[in-house]
Design a protein around this motif. Structure first.
Motif, PDB file in Angstrom:
ATOM      1  N   PRO A   1      45.947  42.097  44.949  1.00  0.00           N
ATOM      2  CA  PRO A   1      46.633  42.020  46.252  1.00  0.00           C
ATOM      3  C   PRO A   1      47.090  43.369  46.791  1.00  0.00           C
ATOM      4  O   PRO A   1      46.947  43.637  47.995  1.00  0.00           O
ATOM      5  N   GLN A   2      47.609  44.238  45.932  1.00  0.00           N
ATOM      6  CA  GLN A   2      48.066  45.531  46.428  1.00  0.00           C
ATOM      7  C   GLN A   2      46.891  46.391  46.891  1.00  0.00           C
ATOM      8  O   GLN A   2      46.998  47.132  47.874  1.00  0.00           O
ATOM      9  N   MET A   3      45.740  46.269  46.197  1.00  0.00           N
ATOM     10  CA  MET A   3      44.565  47.043  46.592  1.00  0.00           C
ATOM     11  C   MET A   3      43.972  46.522  47.899  1.00  0.00           C
ATOM     12  O   MET A   3      43.527  47.301  48.743  1.00  0.00           O
ATOM     13  N   VAL A   4      43.964  45.193  48.077  1.00  0.00           N
ATOM     14  CA  VAL A   4      43.472  44.623  49.330  1.00  0.00           C
ATOM     15  C   VAL A   4      44.335  45.086  50.493  1.00  0.00           C
ATOM     16  O   VAL A   4      43.830  45.525  51.541  1.00  0.00           O
ATOM     17  N   LEU A   5      45.654  45.021  50.325  1.00  0.00           N
ATOM     18  CA  LEU A   5      46.569  45.433  51.389  1.00  0.00           C
ATOM     19  C   LEU A   5      46.453  46.927  51.667  1.00  0.00           C
ATOM     20  O   LEU A   5      46.480  47.365  52.827  1.00  0.00           O
TER      21      LEU A   5
ATOM     22  N   SER B   1      39.221  38.827  42.181  1.00  0.00           N
ATOM     23  CA  SER B   1      40.283  37.907  41.758  1.00  0.00           C
ATOM     24  C   SER B   1      39.764  36.482  41.614  1.00  0.00           C
ATOM     25  O   SER B   1      40.233  35.729  40.762  1.00  0.00           O
ATOM     26  N   TYR B   2      38.809  36.100  42.467  1.00  0.00           N
ATOM     27  CA  TYR B   2      38.238  34.754  42.404  1.00  0.00           C
ATOM     28  C   TYR B   2      37.156  34.626  41.328  1.00  0.00           C
ATOM     29  O   TYR B   2      36.668  33.517  41.088  1.00  0.00           O
TER      30      TYR B   2
ATOM     31  N   ILE C   1      35.571  47.159  50.470  1.00  0.00           N
ATOM     32  CA  ILE C   1      36.397  47.304  49.264  1.00  0.00           C
ATOM     33  C   ILE C   1      37.411  46.175  49.171  1.00  0.00           C
ATOM     34  O   ILE C   1      37.671  45.637  48.086  1.00  0.00           O
ATOM     35  N   ALA C   2      38.000  45.795  50.312  1.00  0.00           N
ATOM     36  CA  ALA C   2      38.976  44.701  50.306  1.00  0.00           C
ATOM     37  C   ALA C   2      38.323  43.394  49.871  1.00  0.00           C
ATOM     38  O   ALA C   2      38.885  42.639  49.063  1.00  0.00           O
ATOM     39  N   PHE C   3      37.120  43.119  50.380  1.00  0.00           N
ATOM     40  CA  PHE C   3      36.407  41.911  49.965  1.00  0.00           C
ATOM     41  C   PHE C   3      36.037  41.982  48.490  1.00  0.00           C
ATOM     42  O   PHE C   3      36.090  40.977  47.777  1.00  0.00           O
TER      43      PHE C   3
ATOM     44  N   GLY D   1      44.846  47.775  55.245  1.00  0.00           N
ATOM     45  CA  GLY D   1      45.839  48.442  56.077  1.00  0.00           C
ATOM     46  C   GLY D   1      46.919  47.599  56.702  1.00  0.00           C
ATOM     47  O   GLY D   1      47.914  48.138  57.188  1.00  0.00           O
ATOM     48  N   SER D   2      46.782  46.260  56.728  1.00  0.00           N
ATOM     49  CA  SER D   2      47.807  45.435  57.379  1.00  0.00           C
ATOM     50  C   SER D   2      47.921  44.087  56.670  1.00  0.00           C
ATOM     51  O   SER D   2      46.935  43.590  56.116  1.00  0.00           O
ATOM     52  N   PRO D   3      49.112  43.481  56.686  1.00  0.00           N
ATOM     53  CA  PRO D   3      49.296  42.181  56.024  1.00  0.00           C
ATOM     54  C   PRO D   3      48.452  41.073  56.642  1.00  0.00           C
ATOM     55  O   PRO D   3      47.887  40.238  55.927  1.00  0.00           O
ATOM     56  N   GLY D   4      48.337  41.036  57.973  1.00  0.00           N
ATOM     57  CA  GLY D   4      47.558  39.983  58.618  1.00  0.00           C
ATOM     58  C   GLY D   4      46.091  40.043  58.251  1.00  0.00           C
ATOM     59  O   GLY D   4      45.465  39.018  57.935  1.00  0.00           O
TER      60      GLY D   4
END
Length: 249
Positions: free
Chosen positions: A43-47, A222-223, A214-216, A51-54
């Motif tokens: 989660p921290q790497m995805v955020l 995680s999945y 990278i976020a994906f 760049g944004s919570p949404g």
């Protein structure tokens, strides 16, 4: 000699895996594998990358939909081809032994060891962090703990299927409880009015291909584990029930 060969063929028993894995064990296998180190680290790497919570919530939702669709496909394959081996047996039946060998060769030598090493190092990092609150733990110690974890889990899985499933169920319950504490804590904070992160939640979103990819990658990491049940299809008591129920869950 022909008579002897015939008699030997008649008395030879086919080697089969014991069907000792029920619905609870199947769900625990999927849940215990998916709920691992990734959900506590990604989660921290995805955020950070998106760049944004949404936008990070959108990434998590898209990853979840993608995994659900893929799991339905695997559930269908598991009910049609009731053999253990996962994608190896499916490619073997559809594309032939050459492509299947290339898959299993790369998987055994590179893909699977890299995944196990990453998960074990993540576990070791968390396990020894308690003893080093003010500084990073020594790298050799982290590697040794990771190696011990791999050996212990491999031994447990080799000893007995039922015992390994019991261990899997236990750790799945522990991890679900840990996630429940985090989720409930977050809901409590929202109820108390801490909603500042949802104001302009898509501000500073990185829309470039690299951060989105990278976020994906982090979200899908995680999945990871949703397909593990198909590797032990022959050990399921009722494959058609376990596969479909696990896919739904």
């Amino acid at each position: 000699s022909n008579r002897w060969t015939t008699n030997m063929d008649d008395t030879t028993e086919k080697l089969n895996l014991k069907r000792e894995l029920g619905l609870v064990g199947a769900v625990s296998l999927i849940g215990g594998t998916m709920i691992g180190s990734g959900i506590f680290m990604s989660p921290q790497m995805v955020l950070y990358t998106i760049g944004s919570p949404g936008a990070s919530l959108v990434v998590w939702a898209c990853c979840g939909v993608l995994v659900i669709l893929a799991s339905f496909c695997y559930a269908e394959l598991g009910t049609v081809i009731t053999e253990s081996g996962g994608e190896y047996i499916y490619i073997l039946r559809t594309s032939g032994p050459v492509v299947a060998f290339m898959l299993i060769f790369s998987s055994v030598l590179f893909v699977r060891p890299a995944g196990v090493a990453g998960i074990s190092l993540s576990f070791a990092q968390y396990a020894v962090a308690f003893f080093y609150p003010d500084c990073p733990p020594p790298v050799p110690l982290v590697k040794c703990v990771a190696a011990v974890a791999i050996v212990v889990l491999a031994t447990v899985n080799c000893l007995n299927v039922r015992f390994s499933m019991s261990v899997q169920v236990f750790f799945m319950v522990v991890k679900v409880l840990a996630l429940a504490v985090i989720i409930i804590g977050g809901l409590v904070m929202l109820a108390r009015g801490h909603t500042e992160h949802f104001e302009d939640s898509f501000e500073n979103t990185n829309l470039a291909i690299n951060p989105i990819g990278i976020a994906f990658y982090q979200g899908l990491w995680s999945y990871d584990g949703w397909n593990n049940l198909n590797y032990v299809t022959e050990e399921l008591k009722r494959p058609e029930v376990s596969q479909m129920n696990t896919a739904v869950r």
